[in-house]
Enzyme design. Sequence first.
Site, PDB file in Angstrom:
ATOM      1  N   SER A  64       0.817  -1.216   0.000  1.00  9.78           N
ATOM      2  CA  SER A  64       0.000   0.000   0.000  1.00  9.78           C
ATOM      3  C   SER A  64       0.851   1.267   0.000  1.00  9.78           C
ATOM      4  CB  SER A  64      -0.958  -0.018   1.197  1.00  9.78           C
ATOM      5  OG  SER A  64      -0.245  -0.100   2.408  1.00  9.78           O
TER       6      SER A  64
ATOM      7  N   GLY B 251       8.444  -0.828   0.476  1.00 11.31           N
ATOM      8  CA  GLY B 251       8.030  -0.708   1.873  1.00 11.31           C
ATOM      9  C   GLY B 251       8.612  -1.843   2.702  1.00 11.31           C
ATOM     10  N   ALA B 252       8.100  -1.980   3.924  1.00 13.93           N
ATOM     11  CA  ALA B 252       8.509  -3.086   4.792  1.00 13.93           C
ATOM     12  C   ALA B 252       7.442  -3.263   5.867  1.00 13.93           C
ATOM     13  CB  ALA B 252       9.857  -2.793   5.449  1.00 13.93           C
TER      14      ALA B 252
ATOM     15  N   GLU C 140      10.755  -9.421  -4.433  1.00 15.21           N
ATOM     16  CA  GLU C 140      11.284  -8.205  -3.786  1.00 15.21           C
ATOM     17  C   GLU C 140      12.755  -8.404  -3.416  1.00 15.21           C
ATOM     18  OE1 GLU C 140       7.137  -6.575  -1.774  1.00 15.21           O
ATOM     19  OE2 GLU C 140       8.480  -7.783  -0.560  1.00 15.21           O
TER      20      GLU C 140
ATOM     21  N   LYS D 184       6.328   0.885  12.030  1.00 11.27           N
ATOM     22  CA  LYS D 184       7.091  -0.290  11.614  1.00 11.27           C
ATOM     23  C   LYS D 184       8.496  -0.359  12.202  1.00 11.27           C
ATOM     24  CE  LYS D 184       4.272  -0.914   7.665  1.00 11.27           C
ATOM     25  NZ  LYS D 184       4.209  -0.659   6.241  1.00 11.27           N
TER      26      LYS D 184
END
Length: 220
Positions: free
Chosen positions: A30, A82-83, A103, A121
């Site tokens: 997202s 992202g992560a 990825e 995160k």
Amino acid sequence: MHHGDKKRLAAQAALQCIKPGVVLGVGTGSTVNLLIDELPTVRDQIQAVVASSKATEERLRKLNFEVTPLNQAGSIDLYIDGADEANKHFHLIKGGGGALTREKVLAGAAREFVCIIDDSKWVGVLGAFPLPVEVIPMARSFVSRQFVKNRGQPVLRQDFVTDNGNEVIDVYNLQITNPVEMENRFNQIPGIVTVGIFAQRPADRILMATKNGVQEMTRK
Ligand code: 5RP
């Protein structure tokens, strides 16, 4: 500030990393989707774009980007993704969206890996987020038993098939105190394609959105 607003801030900050002539690798999720939606504003700068998942590829195509296969692109100048978790060594857990293997390939092929996250995160020890593991289907039970021996609780992700035709096991309750060693060790278990620990090839930069703006960190 809502997570979604922070994700947008991080995604927008990443636009500034895009330089003329770049071969760009695009992650999945997202946060990255918010970046993709802004990519048309820097279209002229992008020489080629490589996607880390079918979902990302589709989203890029809808915006009229031609997506180049990695085999054709060769190396990648900049990979943005992202992560699910990140620590101060820039080790990551990834694969919440199930795209971990592609990825990891793109991160490995990239000269620079920029990770975009919101501050929810950021963790001291990786592993509160269940570790995604891509497995070939016939090895699912064997691999799960190996994680039980390591005090993890493996749960098969229901109704999910990866872009590579495999399955994902989410392993709960692992304390990933030594990410480099654990990535290495788990990846040796036969049947595992890869685990979602990104420590051998950590991020080079993290752009982390907080309520006070985006914090830019560079790995030493
Ligand atoms: C997908 C990933 C994503 O980077 C991770 O799940 C973060 O996603 P989001 O940006 O939606 O929070 O690894 O496989």
